[in-house]
Design a protein around this motif. Structure first.
Motif, PDB file in Angstrom:
ATOM      1  N   GLN A 357      20.983   5.014 -17.372  1.00 29.49           N
ATOM      2  CA  GLN A 357      19.590   5.229 -16.982  1.00 29.49           C
ATOM      3  C   GLN A 357      19.465   6.191 -15.806  1.00 29.49           C
ATOM      4  OE1 GLN A 357      16.138   2.367 -16.910  1.00 29.49           O
ATOM      5  NE2 GLN A 357      16.809   2.116 -14.810  1.00 29.49           N
ATOM      6  N   ARG A 358      20.339   6.064 -14.794  1.00 32.39           N
ATOM      7  CA  ARG A 358      20.205   6.932 -13.617  1.00 32.39           C
ATOM      8  C   ARG A 358      20.413   8.400 -13.985  1.00 32.39           C
ATOM      9  NH1 ARG A 358      25.452   7.935 -11.369  1.00 32.39           N
ATOM     10  NH2 ARG A 358      27.056   6.579 -12.268  1.00 32.39           N
ATOM     11  N   GLU A 359      21.274   8.669 -14.968  1.00 30.41           N
ATOM     12  CA  GLU A 359      21.488  10.038 -15.399  1.00 30.41           C
ATOM     13  C   GLU A 359      20.290  10.540 -16.203  1.00 30.41           C
ATOM     14  OE1 GLU A 359      25.161  10.118 -17.533  1.00 30.41           O
ATOM     15  OE2 GLU A 359      26.292   9.177 -15.925  1.00 30.41           O
ATOM     16  N   PHE A 360      19.772   9.683 -17.078  1.00 28.28           N
ATOM     17  CA  PHE A 360      18.619  10.066 -17.890  1.00 28.28           C
ATOM     18  C   PHE A 360      17.416  10.386 -17.000  1.00 28.28           C
ATOM     19  CE2 PHE A 360      14.724   9.075 -20.196  1.00 28.28           C
ATOM     20  CZ  PHE A 360      14.901   9.735 -21.400  1.00 28.28           C
ATOM     21  N   LEU A 361      17.114   9.496 -16.059  1.00 31.00           N
ATOM     22  CA  LEU A 361      15.938   9.703 -15.210  1.00 31.00           C
ATOM     23  C   LEU A 361      16.126  10.897 -14.280  1.00 31.00           C
ATOM     24  CD1 LEU A 361      14.937   6.040 -14.287  1.00 31.00           C
ATOM     25  CD2 LEU A 361      14.016   7.507 -16.093  1.00 31.00           C
ATOM     26  N   LYS A 362      17.355  11.094 -13.804  1.00 31.74           N
ATOM     27  CA  LYS A 362      17.605  12.265 -12.942  1.00 31.74           C
ATOM     28  C   LYS A 362      17.387  13.542 -13.740  1.00 31.74           C
ATOM     29  CE  LYS A 362      20.703  11.863  -9.781  1.00 31.74           C
ATOM     30  NZ  LYS A 362      19.920  12.130  -8.528  1.00 31.74           N
ATOM     31  N   ASN A 363      17.858  13.567 -14.976  1.00 30.28           N
ATOM     32  CA  ASN A 363      17.638  14.737 -15.832  1.00 30.28           C
ATOM     33  C   ASN A 363      16.156  14.953 -16.118  1.00 30.28           C
ATOM     34  OD1 ASN A 363      20.365  15.330 -16.049  1.00 30.28           O
ATOM     35  ND2 ASN A 363      20.646  14.186 -17.947  1.00 30.28           N
ATOM     36  N   MET A 364      15.384  13.876 -16.112  1.00 34.82           N
ATOM     37  CA  MET A 364      13.950  13.972 -16.365  1.00 34.82           C
ATOM     38  C   MET A 364      13.150  14.341 -15.123  1.00 34.82           C
ATOM     39  SD  MET A 364      13.310  13.446 -19.586  1.00 34.82           S
ATOM     40  CE  MET A 364      11.544  13.187 -19.498  1.00 34.82           C
ATOM     41  N   GLY A 365      13.812  14.535 -13.979  1.00 37.43           N
ATOM     42  CA  GLY A 365      13.119  14.957 -12.777  1.00 37.43           C
ATOM     43  C   GLY A 365      12.559  13.840 -11.930  1.00 37.43           C
ATOM     44  N   SER A 380       3.006   2.579   4.931  1.00 36.07           N
ATOM     45  CA  SER A 380       4.436   2.292   4.912  1.00 36.07           C
ATOM     46  C   SER A 380       4.801   1.271   3.840  1.00 36.07           C
ATOM     47  CB  SER A 380       4.887   1.779   6.285  1.00 36.07           C
ATOM     48  OG  SER A 380       4.167   0.610   6.648  1.00 36.07           O
ATOM     49  N   ALA A 381       3.895   0.334   3.521  1.00 35.00           N
ATOM     50  CA  ALA A 381       4.185  -0.685   2.512  1.00 35.00           C
ATOM     51  C   ALA A 381       4.375  -0.049   1.140  1.00 35.00           C
ATOM     52  CB  ALA A 381       3.054  -1.712   2.469  1.00 35.00           C
ATOM     53  N   THR A 382       3.527   0.924   0.813  1.00 39.26           N
ATOM     54  CA  THR A 382       3.652   1.614  -0.476  1.00 39.26           C
ATOM     55  C   THR A 382       4.955   2.387  -0.540  1.00 39.26           C
ATOM     56  OG1 THR A 382       1.255   1.803  -0.696  1.00 39.26           O
ATOM     57  CG2 THR A 382       2.599   3.307  -2.027  1.00 39.26           C
ATOM     58  N   ARG A 383       5.301   3.090   0.547  1.00 42.89           N
ATOM     59  CA  ARG A 383       6.560   3.852   0.565  1.00 42.89           C
ATOM     60  C   ARG A 383       7.762   2.927   0.437  1.00 42.89           C
ATOM     61  NH1 ARG A 383       3.529   7.039   4.227  1.00 42.89           N
ATOM     62  NH2 ARG A 383       4.214   5.784   6.014  1.00 42.89           N
ATOM     63  N   GLU A 384       7.699   1.781   1.097  1.00 39.85           N
ATOM     64  CA  GLU A 384       8.800   0.825   1.003  1.00 39.85           C
ATOM     65  C   GLU A 384       8.955   0.299  -0.413  1.00 39.85           C
ATOM     66  OE1 GLU A 384      10.158  -3.479   2.947  1.00 39.85           O
ATOM     67  OE2 GLU A 384       8.534  -2.301   3.864  1.00 39.85           O
ATOM     68  N   GLN A 385       7.834   0.023  -1.089  1.00 36.21           N
ATOM     69  CA  GLN A 385       7.890  -0.456  -2.470  1.00 36.21           C
ATOM     70  C   GLN A 385       8.442   0.623  -3.406  1.00 36.21           C
ATOM     71  OE1 GLN A 385       7.433  -3.407  -3.848  1.00 36.21           O
ATOM     72  NE2 GLN A 385       7.904  -2.536  -5.865  1.00 36.21           N
ATOM     73  N   LEU A 386       8.032   1.872  -3.160  1.00 31.67           N
ATOM     74  CA  LEU A 386       8.543   2.980  -3.978  1.00 31.67           C
ATOM     75  C   LEU A 386      10.060   3.106  -3.822  1.00 31.67           C
ATOM     76  CD1 LEU A 386       5.801   5.696  -3.365  1.00 31.67           C
ATOM     77  CD2 LEU A 386       6.409   4.696  -5.577  1.00 31.67           C
ATOM     78  N   LEU A 387      10.542   3.050  -2.591  1.00 32.60           N
ATOM     79  CA  LEU A 387      11.976   3.177  -2.344  1.00 32.60           C
ATOM     80  C   LEU A 387      12.742   2.004  -2.941  1.00 32.60           C
ATOM     81  CD1 LEU A 387      11.865   4.459   1.347  1.00 32.60           C
ATOM     82  CD2 LEU A 387      12.547   5.773  -0.681  1.00 32.60           C
ATOM     83  N   HIS A 388      12.165   0.804  -2.859  1.00 34.01           N
ATOM     84  CA  HIS A 388      12.804  -0.375  -3.463  1.00 34.01           C
ATOM     85  C   HIS A 388      12.891  -0.222  -4.976  1.00 34.01           C
ATOM     86  CE1 HIS A 388      13.853  -4.571  -4.229  1.00 34.01           C
ATOM     87  NE2 HIS A 388      12.872  -4.601  -5.119  1.00 34.01           N
ATOM     88  N   SER A 389      11.796   0.221  -5.595  1.00 34.44           N
ATOM     89  CA  SER A 389      11.781   0.393  -7.049  1.00 34.44           C
ATOM     90  C   SER A 389      12.752   1.481  -7.482  1.00 34.44           C
ATOM     91  CB  SER A 389      10.363   0.736  -7.523  1.00 34.44           C
ATOM     92  OG  SER A 389       9.463  -0.297  -7.222  1.00 34.44           O
ATOM     93  N   TYR A 390      12.784   2.574  -6.727  1.00 44.75           N
ATOM     94  CA  TYR A 390      13.714   3.663  -7.045  1.00 44.75           C
ATOM     95  C   TYR A 390      15.152   3.160  -6.979  1.00 44.75           C
ATOM     96  CZ  TYR A 390      16.152   8.145  -6.700  1.00 44.75           C
ATOM     97  OH  TYR A 390      16.998   9.201  -6.915  1.00 44.75           O
ATOM     98  N   ASP A 391      15.459   2.368  -5.961  1.00 48.60           N
ATOM     99  CA  ASP A 391      16.814   1.827  -5.824  1.00 48.60           C
ATOM    100  C   ASP A 391      17.160   0.928  -7.002  1.00 48.60           C
ATOM    101  OD1 ASP A 391      19.278   1.241  -4.192  1.00 48.60           O
ATOM    102  OD2 ASP A 391      18.428  -0.778  -4.283  1.00 48.60           O
ATOM    103  N   MET A 392      16.212   0.100  -7.441  1.00 48.63           N
ATOM    104  CA  MET A 392      16.460  -0.783  -8.578  1.00 48.63           C
ATOM    105  C   MET A 392      16.737   0.024  -9.852  1.00 48.63           C
ATOM    106  SD  MET A 392      16.832  -3.763  -9.838  1.00 48.63           S
ATOM    107  CE  MET A 392      16.283  -4.807  -8.478  1.00 48.63           C
ATOM    108  N   LEU A 393      15.993   1.117 -10.038  1.00 50.73           N
ATOM    109  CA  LEU A 393      16.148   1.927 -11.241  1.00 50.73           C
ATOM    110  C   LEU A 393      17.423   2.763 -11.240  1.00 50.73           C
ATOM    111  CD1 LEU A 393      12.499   3.305 -11.595  1.00 50.73           C
ATOM    112  CD2 LEU A 393      13.564   1.563 -13.017  1.00 50.73           C
ATOM    113  N   MET A 394      17.806   3.268 -10.063  1.00 55.46           N
ATOM    114  CA  MET A 394      18.856   4.280 -10.000  1.00 55.46           C
ATOM    115  C   MET A 394      20.190   3.791  -9.447  1.00 55.46           C
ATOM    116  SD  MET A 394      17.299   6.936 -11.238  1.00 55.46           S
ATOM    117  CE  MET A 394      18.189   8.404 -10.707  1.00 55.46           C
ATOM    118  N   ASN A 395      20.201   2.714  -8.700  1.00 56.30           N
ATOM    119  CA  ASN A 395      21.437   2.222  -8.091  1.00 56.30           C
ATOM    120  C   ASN A 395      22.437   1.823  -9.181  1.00 56.30           C
ATOM    121  OD1 ASN A 395      23.462   0.684  -6.740  1.00 56.30           O
ATOM    122  ND2 ASN A 395      22.032   0.208  -5.100  1.00 56.30           N
ATOM    123  N   PRO A 396      23.654   2.387  -9.155  1.00 55.30           N
ATOM    124  CA  PRO A 396      24.652   2.054 -10.186  1.00 55.30           C
ATOM    125  C   PRO A 396      24.968   0.568 -10.263  1.00 55.30           C
ATOM    126  CG  PRO A 396      25.353   3.967  -8.932  1.00 55.30           C
ATOM    127  CD  PRO A 396      24.160   3.406  -8.210  1.00 55.30           C
TER     128      PRO A 396
END
Length: 441
Positions: A357-365, A380-396
């Motif tokens: 998934q992390r490779e697919f999403l990275k290729n998709m921009g 800051s709460a929205t940014r923190e949630q975005l970073l948390h979600s990104y980590d869940m999606l992309m963290n190996p």
């Protein structure tokens, strides 16, 4: 994937999206991080000897003998009265990727195919309808691009409860039932004016140029389990535990079963194998359709490429649950064997992946999309949630390496120039979105 001049509107749309919604939460985001059974970290489930499904299974086992794991899963998940999906509607199975980028993938492939005059978006097991809803928002933002294309949505859903949930999300509940002699049992119009149809099986969906999506669909289909022994392959079955008459246990078949003869490949090297025949049949049907009509299929799920062995798991309230305890109260899944799906395509179409998934999403921009969303975040709460979600999606160690993408496409999409191109043209075909890097420079 499309050349930069044609990809700009798609990329721009992907970067603009997300103003109303954050990156999606994960189905089993906690479950994906849990240790395997037997590690002692998951609490043991108490047997529910009074459960409806368990009582039904005990009676059936006493009458007919051991069941295959596939039969057990079918009863536990889809028993009309007490099965997990009948009781809960399966609402807990949420998508675990950036859904707008799946819409971008469909449009990218549509453009690479020469922008056919019509296409169907077909989703298998659409859950709450959230993925289709987000894809339709992508289509609406790119209405000018699709102005001359006849777009329709076709949902394959057997659960009446879930079809009502989908109808509410996608149409505001404005749907009508069809007569029994029609292929679609329900139809409506999306909030953006796109016709939507509901079917009970893929065989009922009209043929034609289509994009098929199976997102966290195959991992819930029933599997057969097999164990290599000194006497050859034996099928893993479910039976009554003689020491606890109100509980179940796994046993090995005393001899070879029909499933053993049909599903074990001669070249198999693993000692334990899981096979999902229903997934194989589905891939064969999709292969025939894509070979004849064009289009593509995108399968996203937990899985492996023929390397894993015992992946059969139960989840209850996002925690590991013994698969044989209290059937009907827990979600049962098994990782998708993408090597098996590739074999079932039988060379009729091209296959790509599985890709993490992390490779697919990275290729998709997705990284650029994140930058734009973070820049547009006002608190800051929205940014923190975005970073948390990104980590869940992309963290190996989380979803990045556990979730995979797999595509089915016509052979000409990868090996032959488009029919409108000059045969003498040396310009290469655009890479398939997600499976090749987006051309930004």
């Amino acid at each position: 994937m499309v050349p930069l001049s044609r990809s700009r509107p798609l990329l721009a749309a992907a970067l603009r999206l997300g103003g109303r919604r954050r990156l999606p939460r994960s189905r089993g985001s906690a479950a994906a991080l849990l240790p395997p059974p037997g590690s002692g970290s998951a609490p043991a489930a108490r047997p529910c000897s009074g459960g409806g499904v368990l009582r039904h299974l005990l009676l059936k086992l006493r009458a007919t003998g051991p069941l295959t794991v596939a039969e057990y899963m079918r009863e536990a998940l889809t028993n009309p009265g007490q099965g997990y999906y009948a009781r809960r509607g399966g609402v807990g199975r949420d998508f675990v990727t950036a859904p707008e980028l799946v819409g971008i993938w469909c449009l990218s492939e549509w453009m690479a195919a020469g922008r056919p005059a019509a296409f169907r978006l077909v989703e298998l097991g659409p859950g709450t309808g959230a993925l289709t809803d987000d894809i339709l928002r992508v289509f609406n933002q790119l209405a000018s691009l699709l102005s001359k294309c006849d777009v329709s949505v076709h949902l394959v859903e057997v659960s009446p409860k879930l079809s009502e949930t989908q109808a509410q999300m996608l149409t505001g509940g404005k749907v009508q039932s069809n007569s029994e002699d029609e292929a679609a049992y329900m139809k409506g119009i999306s909030k953006t004016g796109i016709p939507i149809y509901w079917y009970r099986g893929i065989q009922d969906v009209p043929q034609g140029y289509s994009f098929y999506l199976a997102h966290e669909f195959l991992d819930a289909l029933p599997i057969h389990k097999f164990q290599r022994t000194e006497k050859g392959w034996r099928e893993v079955l479910v039976d009554i535990d003689p020491e606890a008459p109100d509980q179940l246990r796994f046993v090995l078949s005393p001899s070879s079963t029909p499933a053993t003869e049909n599903f074990i490949q001669p070249e198999e090297t693993r000692d334990h194998v899981e096979v999902c025949p229903e997934a194989g049949v589905l891939i064969q049907r999709l292969a025939c359709r894509i070979e004849k009509d064009g289009g593509a299929a995108l399968i996203a799920d937990y899985g492996h490429d023929g390397t894993k062995t015992d992946t059969f798991r139960g989840f209850r309230n996002h925690k590991l649950h013994d698969v044989l305890k209290a059937p009907g109260t827990a979600d049962l899944t098994a990782d998708v064997d993408f090597s098996y799906l590739r074999k079932m395509a039988q060379g009729k179409i091209a296959t790509l992946g599985p890709i993490k998934q992390r490779e697919f999403l990275k290729n998709m921009g997705v990284d650029l999309r994140m930058q734009v969303l973070l820049q547009n975040s006002r608190d800051s709460a929205t940014r923190e949630q975005l970073l948390h979600s990104y980590d869940m999606l992309m963290n190996p160690k989380k979803m990045g390496d556990r979730f995979h993408f797999f595509a089915l496409l016509p052979h000409y999409r990868l090996t032959h120039p488009h029919k409108e191109r000059s045969l003498q043209s040396k310009s290469p075909l655009p890479p398939v979105a997600g499976f090749g890097e987006l051309l930004l420079k």
